[in-house]
Design an enzyme around this catalytic site. Structure first.
Site, PDB file in Angstrom:
ATOM      1  CB  THR A  62     -51.934 -32.124  43.611  1.00 56.46           C
ATOM      2  OG1 THR A  62     -53.017 -32.460  42.731  1.00 56.46           O
ATOM      3  CG2 THR A  62     -52.056 -30.680  44.036  1.00 56.46           C
ATOM      4  CG  HIS A  63     -48.144 -36.969  42.622  1.00 59.48           C
ATOM      5  ND1 HIS A  63     -48.737 -37.661  41.595  1.00 59.48           N
ATOM      6  CD2 HIS A  63     -46.918 -36.608  42.169  1.00 59.48           C
ATOM      7  CE1 HIS A  63     -47.913 -37.714  40.562  1.00 59.48           C
ATOM      8  NE2 HIS A  63     -46.807 -37.072  40.875  1.00 59.48           N
ATOM      9  CG  ASP A  92     -48.815 -36.375  37.704  1.00 61.49           C
ATOM     10  OD1 ASP A  92     -49.249 -37.136  36.829  1.00 61.49           O
ATOM     11  OD2 ASP A  92     -47.600 -36.207  37.946  1.00 61.49           O
ATOM     12  NE  ARG A  93     -55.732 -42.234  40.991  1.00 60.38           N
ATOM     13  CZ  ARG A  93     -55.403 -43.427  40.505  1.00 60.38           C
ATOM     14  NH1 ARG A  93     -54.396 -43.544  39.657  1.00 60.38           N
ATOM     15  NH2 ARG A  93     -56.076 -44.505  40.858  1.00 60.38           N
ATOM     16  CE  LYS A  94     -47.019 -39.795  35.803  1.00 64.28           C
ATOM     17  NZ  LYS A  94     -46.934 -38.842  36.937  1.00 64.28           N
ATOM     18  CB  ILE A  98     -61.107 -51.235  32.113  1.00 62.35           C
ATOM     19  CG1 ILE A  98     -61.711 -51.475  33.498  1.00 62.35           C
ATOM     20  CG2 ILE A  98     -60.207 -52.400  31.706  1.00 62.35           C
ATOM     21  CD1 ILE A  98     -62.759 -52.581  33.535  1.00 62.35           C
ATOM     22  CG  ASN A 100     -67.175 -49.639  35.251  1.00 58.98           C
ATOM     23  OD1 ASN A 100     -68.127 -48.854  35.204  1.00 58.98           O
ATOM     24  ND2 ASN A 100     -66.980 -50.477  36.265  1.00 58.98           N
TER      25      ASN A 100
HETATM   26  O1  S5P Z   1     -42.750 -38.472  32.621  1.00 62.43           O
HETATM   27  C1  S5P Z   1     -43.041 -37.894  33.655  1.00 62.43           C
HETATM   28  C2  S5P Z   1     -44.357 -37.535  33.922  1.00 62.43           C
HETATM   29  C3  S5P Z   1     -44.632 -36.830  35.094  1.00 62.43           C
HETATM   30  S1  S5P Z   1     -46.241 -36.223  35.285  1.00 62.43           S
HETATM   31  N1  S5P Z   1     -42.068 -37.547  34.547  1.00 62.43           N
HETATM   32  C4  S5P Z   1     -42.344 -36.875  35.716  1.00 62.43           C
HETATM   33  O2  S5P Z   1     -41.404 -36.576  36.463  1.00 62.43           O
HETATM   34  N2  S5P Z   1     -43.649 -36.532  36.025  1.00 62.43           N
HETATM   35  C5  S5P Z   1     -43.985 -35.868  37.304  1.00 62.43           C
HETATM   36  O3  S5P Z   1     -43.343 -34.601  37.336  1.00 62.43           O
HETATM   37  C6  S5P Z   1     -43.535 -36.599  38.561  1.00 62.43           C
HETATM   38  O4  S5P Z   1     -44.566 -37.453  39.041  1.00 62.43           O
HETATM   39  C7  S5P Z   1     -43.230 -35.475  39.527  1.00 62.43           C
HETATM   40  O5  S5P Z   1     -44.405 -35.093  40.224  1.00 62.43           O
HETATM   41  C8  S5P Z   1     -42.805 -34.308  38.637  1.00 62.43           C
HETATM   42  C9  S5P Z   1     -41.326 -34.097  38.526  1.00 62.43           C
HETATM   43  O6  S5P Z   1     -40.784 -33.731  39.762  1.00 62.43           O
HETATM   44  P1  S5P Z   1     -39.259 -33.289  39.938  1.00 62.43           P
HETATM   45  O7  S5P Z   1     -39.097 -33.124  41.412  1.00 62.43           O
HETATM   46  O8  S5P Z   1     -38.386 -34.378  39.385  1.00 62.43           O
HETATM   47  O9  S5P Z   1     -39.077 -31.986  39.181  1.00 62.43           O
END
Ligand code: S5P
Length: 264
Positions: A62-63, A92-94, A98, A100
């Site tokens: 999810t996002h 997938d919060r990335k 820092i 804290n």
């Molecule tokens: O390097 C990355 C890392 C991630 S987590 N490249 C990406 O595309 N993603 C994620 O994977 C991106 O945020 C999206 O949610 C998914 C790819 O989606 P698609 O529609 O291109 O297959």
């Protein structure tokens, strides 16, 4: 790495991390190494797609911050679907701040990510404190963390020494870091350990999206590059697609590739 030839079950049997173990067992039980990235902006649509892909996936990605009408009921319904269909949830919060600050972002606010996401991920750019911060919240809840060691997008700066330092950071936190977002296998045989590699940028039909995304096939990812989980987004629910049909197609392609790899 020798983990390349091992089955998910064999790896689960000796894996010291409970979250990784649970996930590896789930993949084999479900016969799926497919994660669907559901990047849609409405609650209804997110739940509809999650329900349709549920039977075919090991992990729902999810996002959560792109959902216009997010509420606690969405989280409750996603959790119910994950129980019903036997998949885990990856927000997938990335994180990229820092220690804290990421602690607060992970555990608090509107989304309270740690309360429902089995797995989340972070960039290594701030240094090791980001892992320590997230760990304080996630470890007591048996959560797992992925580090972004590489990215699928054109011109990514996560290469070379940055990638190597990211892997070294993960090695020092194997109680919480279960793997990487990466384009290929990251762990060397002589160094031991077992990190789960999840690879986005997967499509059976197209090469890119016009915004820097670069696609490879499940076979290229799993057999040629040693990825464990294929992450597929728009290839499954893009315009005019039959979601169930595409989920089954990518599940089959990912699992065939895995079987080819372990039988080699
Ligand atoms: O390097 C990355 C890392 C991630 S987590 N490249 C990406 O595309 N993603 C994620 O994977 C991106 O945020 C999206 O949610 C998914 C790819 O989606 P698609 O529609 O291109 O297959």
């Amino acid at each position: 790495s020798s983990n390349l030839r091992k089955t998910y079950t064999e790896r689960a049997a000796v894996h010291p991390n409970p979250c990784a173990r649970t996930f590896l067992e789930l993949m084999e039980r479900k016969r799926s190494n497919l994660s669907v990235a559901v990047d849609v902006t409405s609650k209804t649509e997110l739940l509809e797609i999650a329900g349709k892909v549920g039977p075919y996936i090991c992990l729902l990605k999810t996002h959560i911050d792109i959902v216009n009408d997010f509420d606690q009921d969405l989280v409750d319904q996603l959790k119910a679907l994950s129980k019903k269909h036997d998949f885990m949830i990856f927000e997938d919060r990335k994180f990229a701040d820092i220690g804290n600050t990421v602690k607060l972002q992970y555990g608090f606010g509107i989304y309270r990510i740690a309360s429902w996401a089995d797995i989340t991920n972070c960039h290594s750019v701030p240094g090791e404190g980001i892992i320590s911060g997230l760990k304080e919240i996630g470890l007591p809840l048996n959560r797992g963390l992925l580090l972004l060691a590489e990215m699928s997008s054109a011109g990514s700066l996560a290469t070379g020494a940055y990638t190597a330092a990211t892997v070294a950071m993960a090695r020092r936190h194997q109680d919480f870091v279960i793997g990487f977002i990466a384009m290929r296998r990251m762990d060397a045989e002589d160094e031991g350990g077992d990190f789960i590699v999840m690879t986005p940028g997967v499509s059976l039909d197209v090469a890119g999206d016009g915004l820097g995304q670069q696609y490879r096939t499940p076979r290229e990812v799993v057999v040629e590059s040693g990825g464990d989980v294929v992450i597929v987004g728009r290839g499954i629910y893009g315009k005019g697609k039959n979601v169930e049909e595409q989920a089954k197609r990518y599940r089959d392609a990912g699992w065939e590739a895995y079987l080819e790899r372990v039988r080699r």
